[in-house]
Design an enzyme around this catalytic site. Structure first.
Site, PDB file in Angstrom:
ATOM      1  N   ARG A  78      47.358  25.590  33.476  1.00  0.00           N
ATOM      2  CA  ARG A  78      48.196  25.403  34.497  1.00  0.00           C
ATOM      3  C   ARG A  78      47.927  24.143  35.206  1.00  0.00           C
ATOM      4  O   ARG A  78      46.821  23.688  34.917  1.00  0.00           O
ATOM      5  CB  ARG A  78      47.925  26.722  35.606  1.00  0.00           C
ATOM      6  CG  ARG A  78      46.923  26.912  36.063  1.00  0.00           C
ATOM      7  CD  ARG A  78      46.810  26.209  37.604  1.00  0.00           C
ATOM      8  NE  ARG A  78      45.513  26.394  38.323  1.00  0.00           N
ATOM      9  CZ  ARG A  78      44.480  25.555  38.105  1.00  0.00           C
ATOM     10  NH1 ARG A  78      44.909  24.286  37.502  1.00  0.00           N
ATOM     11  NH2 ARG A  78      43.348  25.375  38.597  1.00  0.00           N
ATOM     12  N   GLU A  84      45.813  24.258  47.519  1.00  0.00           N
ATOM     13  CA  GLU A  84      44.571  24.366  46.819  1.00  0.00           C
ATOM     14  C   GLU A  84      43.387  25.085  47.735  1.00  0.00           C
ATOM     15  O   GLU A  84      43.317  24.828  48.883  1.00  0.00           O
ATOM     16  CB  GLU A  84      44.038  22.677  46.708  1.00  0.00           C
ATOM     17  CG  GLU A  84      43.457  22.446  45.180  1.00  0.00           C
ATOM     18  CD  GLU A  84      44.545  22.891  44.209  1.00  0.00           C
ATOM     19  OE1 GLU A  84      44.395  23.946  43.679  1.00  0.00           O
ATOM     20  OE2 GLU A  84      45.101  21.831  43.803  1.00  0.00           O
ATOM     21  N   HIS A  85      42.662  25.953  47.101  1.00  0.00           N
ATOM     22  CA  HIS A  85      41.661  26.775  47.711  1.00  0.00           C
ATOM     23  C   HIS A  85      42.474  27.613  48.911  1.00  0.00           C
ATOM     24  O   HIS A  85      41.787  27.896  49.820  1.00  0.00           O
ATOM     25  CB  HIS A  85      40.425  25.875  48.309  1.00  0.00           C
ATOM     26  CG  HIS A  85      39.858  25.333  47.046  1.00  0.00           C
ATOM     27  ND1 HIS A  85      38.633  25.938  46.870  1.00  0.00           N
ATOM     28  CD2 HIS A  85      39.880  24.547  46.393  1.00  0.00           C
ATOM     29  CE1 HIS A  85      38.011  25.145  45.831  1.00  0.00           C
ATOM     30  NE2 HIS A  85      38.805  24.005  45.574  1.00  0.00           N
ATOM     31  N   ASP A  87      44.196  30.470  47.835  1.00  0.00           N
ATOM     32  CA  ASP A  87      44.398  31.887  47.040  1.00  0.00           C
ATOM     33  C   ASP A  87      43.453  32.781  47.591  1.00  0.00           C
ATOM     34  O   ASP A  87      43.798  33.830  47.905  1.00  0.00           O
ATOM     35  CB  ASP A  87      44.701  31.657  45.549  1.00  0.00           C
ATOM     36  CG  ASP A  87      43.339  30.917  44.738  1.00  0.00           C
ATOM     37  OD1 ASP A  87      42.513  30.395  45.525  1.00  0.00           O
ATOM     38  OD2 ASP A  87      43.439  30.946  43.421  1.00  0.00           O
ATOM     39  N   GLY A 190      40.070  20.727  35.389  1.00  0.00           N
ATOM     40  CA  GLY A 190      40.910  21.683  36.476  1.00  0.00           C
ATOM     41  C   GLY A 190      42.367  22.088  35.956  1.00  0.00           C
ATOM     42  O   GLY A 190      43.046  22.264  36.565  1.00  0.00           O
ATOM     43  N   SER A 192      42.581  24.848  33.846  1.00  0.00           N
ATOM     44  CA  SER A 192      42.408  26.296  33.818  1.00  0.00           C
ATOM     45  C   SER A 192      42.303  26.849  32.528  1.00  0.00           C
ATOM     46  O   SER A 192      42.801  27.770  31.900  1.00  0.00           O
ATOM     47  CB  SER A 192      43.486  27.144  34.547  1.00  0.00           C
ATOM     48  OG  SER A 192      43.387  27.193  35.736  1.00  0.00           O
ATOM     49  N   SER A 193      41.436  26.077  31.621  1.00  0.00           N
ATOM     50  CA  SER A 193      41.213  26.290  30.107  1.00  0.00           C
ATOM     51  C   SER A 193      40.507  27.819  30.249  1.00  0.00           C
ATOM     52  O   SER A 193      40.775  28.519  29.210  1.00  0.00           O
ATOM     53  CB  SER A 193      40.498  25.362  29.435  1.00  0.00           C
ATOM     54  OG  SER A 193      39.397  24.989  30.023  1.00  0.00           O
ATOM     55  N   ASP A 249      45.005  31.306  38.974  1.00  0.00           N
ATOM     56  CA  ASP A 249      44.782  30.625  37.346  1.00  0.00           C
ATOM     57  C   ASP A 249      45.381  31.975  36.576  1.00  0.00           C
ATOM     58  O   ASP A 249      46.069  31.500  35.708  1.00  0.00           O
ATOM     59  CB  ASP A 249      43.639  30.216  36.944  1.00  0.00           C
ATOM     60  CG  ASP A 249      43.073  29.484  38.079  1.00  0.00           C
ATOM     61  OD1 ASP A 249      43.961  28.559  39.106  1.00  0.00           O
ATOM     62  OD2 ASP A 249      41.840  29.132  38.199  1.00  0.00           O
ATOM     63  N   LYS A 293      33.416  24.904  35.727  1.00  0.00           N
ATOM     64  CA  LYS A 293      33.494  25.858  36.840  1.00  0.00           C
ATOM     65  C   LYS A 293      31.927  26.421  36.674  1.00  0.00           C
ATOM     66  O   LYS A 293      31.457  27.382  37.513  1.00  0.00           O
ATOM     67  CB  LYS A 293      34.557  26.919  36.615  1.00  0.00           C
ATOM     68  CG  LYS A 293      35.532  26.794  37.566  1.00  0.00           C
ATOM     69  CD  LYS A 293      36.427  27.877  37.907  1.00  0.00           C
ATOM     70  CE  LYS A 293      37.818  27.980  37.566  1.00  0.00           C
ATOM     71  NZ  LYS A 293      38.387  29.177  37.188  1.00  0.00           N
TER      72      LYS A 293
END
Ligand code: GLA
Length: 528
Positions: A78, A84-85, A87, A190, A192-193, A249, A293
């Site tokens: 995605r 950003e930040h 959620d 960044g 979201s793999s 994500d 992450k």
């Protein structure tokens, strides 16, 4: 359908018109498959490579696990346009699912074991039993994302209820699976793999147990869990790996819509599809700074979440919000005070600019430093985050979150109204806030954003957790070639000193695709 037949069907189905996404002329068993795979790869120039990947996956599966009856699955990465930040603070986000994904060929097993392999270099084979709980691999191991998806489904009694008695029965003695994966989502960038892998693993596990996803667009037939609910469980499921992330994500990877961004609200999860405006393109550019992450960024990410929880608690005290109002997140404050975001930002004025010590926060909360640390600063493994040496920056963090939540609403209105200039400006403001107030940028991302604007973007910002990874730029369609060339020259060549070969593929326009799905090759076509 067995692998051998699937390979034959693949060759036949993707000949001629099907490569252009045209399923006419395909037999009914493959038409759904052709449509689904073509939709996941809307850029016709990339379809031959996509087709080739499915062929390698099928052949690879047969070589490793035998010529079994197989299913196919994919889960996209995605890109977040803005928000950003927000959620995990209970405020909205505006992402889209991109045409880069993790794909799997898989088959259920007769026993309760999972075996996963990947065609990507560096991903060594992993195998584990469906214990309760499933013990994690060491931090950073890719297999933990597979375990997270599976454990999340095993953990969720609610899922078994919502999936109906058949689902509950299936999960009493669950079957494992054998799967071969391959992905083209740039890693630690960044995009979201890792969440895509969690989503994929959960869907594969559910499908191996005969459970589908109900997306409200016609029952899939057989036991199924509602998509929104599943997205919420998946967000919790990923906490298994130690990130205290929100639910953006997983929700977008599962529920994304072709040609649309989704405005996602949280607690409870709600989605609003937003058609992407005509005449513009969102272009992703990779700063090349890794933002894994699971490495240093994990603690930095979690520290932001801790600061926000502390800020919400302190503000609730300072504003004398009654405990019954249950303010746990900054977003709850907006709700409780019914201020709406415009009046939300002044809440930050109640906090002082200088960072807070743990002792001061504890005093304000009427608690001890130790109790406060244990309540707000715990890692998943039970250890406590040490307070940041520079103190807790409650005011700037609060300002960012509340103002960013408002920007999402404004960006939504701008996109719906076709006001691209306004949308671009909001993206610029968001980047400044991420850089100065939330401190999640880095010199490379800042430079890339500057270069993007100079190269003609209407707006540009970092996307995702930050600390590296990618930027997203809003570019008028006609300006894309000049934009790509300008960024290639100014950032990749002149700033990073990369050769053209090393820079290749790092900048690409993204197209919004449908969320994750399991696809069956059988009469009737697409599955869950
Ligand atoms: C990561 C998390 C998300 C979200 C973003 C920042 O991607 O997984 O939940 O918090 O960072 O917006």
């Amino acid at each position: 359908m067995k692998v051998k037949q699937a390979l034959a069907a693949l060759g036949g189905a993707f000949g001629g018109g099907a490569l252009a996404g045209d399923a006419r002329g395909c037999d009914p068993g493959t038409a759904g498959w052709v449509r689904s795979l073509a939709a996941s790869c809307p850029d016709p120039t990339r379809r031959p490579a996509s087709l080739e990947r499915w062929r390698r996956l099928l052949e690879g599966f047969r070589a490793r696990f035998g010529d079994r009856d197989v299913l196919l699955a994919r889960a996209p990465g995605r890109v977040n346009l803005i928000g950003e930040h927000t959620d995990y603070n209970g405020l909205p986000v505006l992402p889209l699912a991109v045409d880069r994904d993790i794909a799997a060929v898989f088959a259920p097993r007769a026993d309760a074991r999972v075996a996963v392999e990947s065609l990507q270099p560096g991903f060594t084979a992993r195998a584990f039993a469906l214990e309760r709980p499933i013990p994690p691999y060491p931090t950073g191991d890719w297999g933990n994302y597979v375990k997270a998806g599976v454990q999340g489904m095993l953990d969720s009694p609610a899922m078994q209820r919502r999936g109906g008695p058949a689902a509950a029965a299936a999960l009493q003695a669950p079957a494992g699976f054998d799967a071969l994966l391959d992905g083209d989502i740039p890693q630690a960038a960044g995009l979201s793999s890792s969440s895509a892998l969690v989503v994929l693993s959960a869907l594969v596990f559910l499908a191996a147990n005969g459970i589908g996803v109900d997306r409200g667009d016609g029952a899939p037939g057989g036991p199924a869990v509602p998509g929104l609910q599943l997205a919420e469980w998946l967000a919790r499921a990923e906490h298994y790996v130690g990130t205290q992330g929100g639910g953006m994500d997983q929700a977008i990877s599962l529920l994304g819509r072709s040609g649309h961004a989704l405005k996602i609200d949280f607690f409870p999860l709600r989605i609003t599809p937003v058609p992407l405006p005509a005449g513009c393109v969102f272009v992703v550019a990779d700063s090349t700074v890794r933002a894994a992450k699971t490495e240093g960024a994990l603690d930095r990410y979690n520290r932001r979440a801790i600061e926000c929880r502390l800020a919400a608690a302190v503000l609730a005290r300072l504003m004398s919000v009654p405990p019954a109002a249950q303010v746990r997140r900054l977003g709850d404050l907006v709700r409780v005070l019914r201020t709406g975001a415009p009046a939300g930002a002044p809440a930050a004025e109640l906090l002082h600019e200088a960072p807070y010590t743990l002792e001061e926060i504890a005093r304000l909360l009427g608690s001890s430093p130790q109790e406060t640390a244990e309540r707000f600063c715990r890692r998943r493994d039970g250890s406590v985050h040490p307070p940041p040496p520079e103190g807790f920056k409650l005011r700037p963090r609060t300002r960012h979150v509340l103002e960013e939540g408002r920007r999402v609403e404004e960006a939504l209105a701008a996109l719906q109204g076709g006001d691209l200039a306004a949308a671009g400006l909001l993206m610029d403001r968001s980047h400044e806030s991420c850089r100065d107030l939330y401190e999640i940028s880095c010199p490379e991302l800042d430079r890339l954003v500057e270069v993007a604007r100079a190269a003609g973007a209407l707006g540009a910002r970092l996307t995702g957790a930050g600390f590296g990874g990618c930027t997203i730029s809003l570019v008028r369609e006609g300006d894309v070639p000049a934009f790509t060339e300008g960024v290639g020259r100014e950032y990749y060549r002149d700033f990073l000193g990369l050769s053209a070969a090393a820079a290749a593929g790092r900048i690409f326009p993204c197209r919004a695709v449908d969320g994750a799905a399991v696809v069956a090759l059988a009469p009737g076509g697409a599955g869950a």
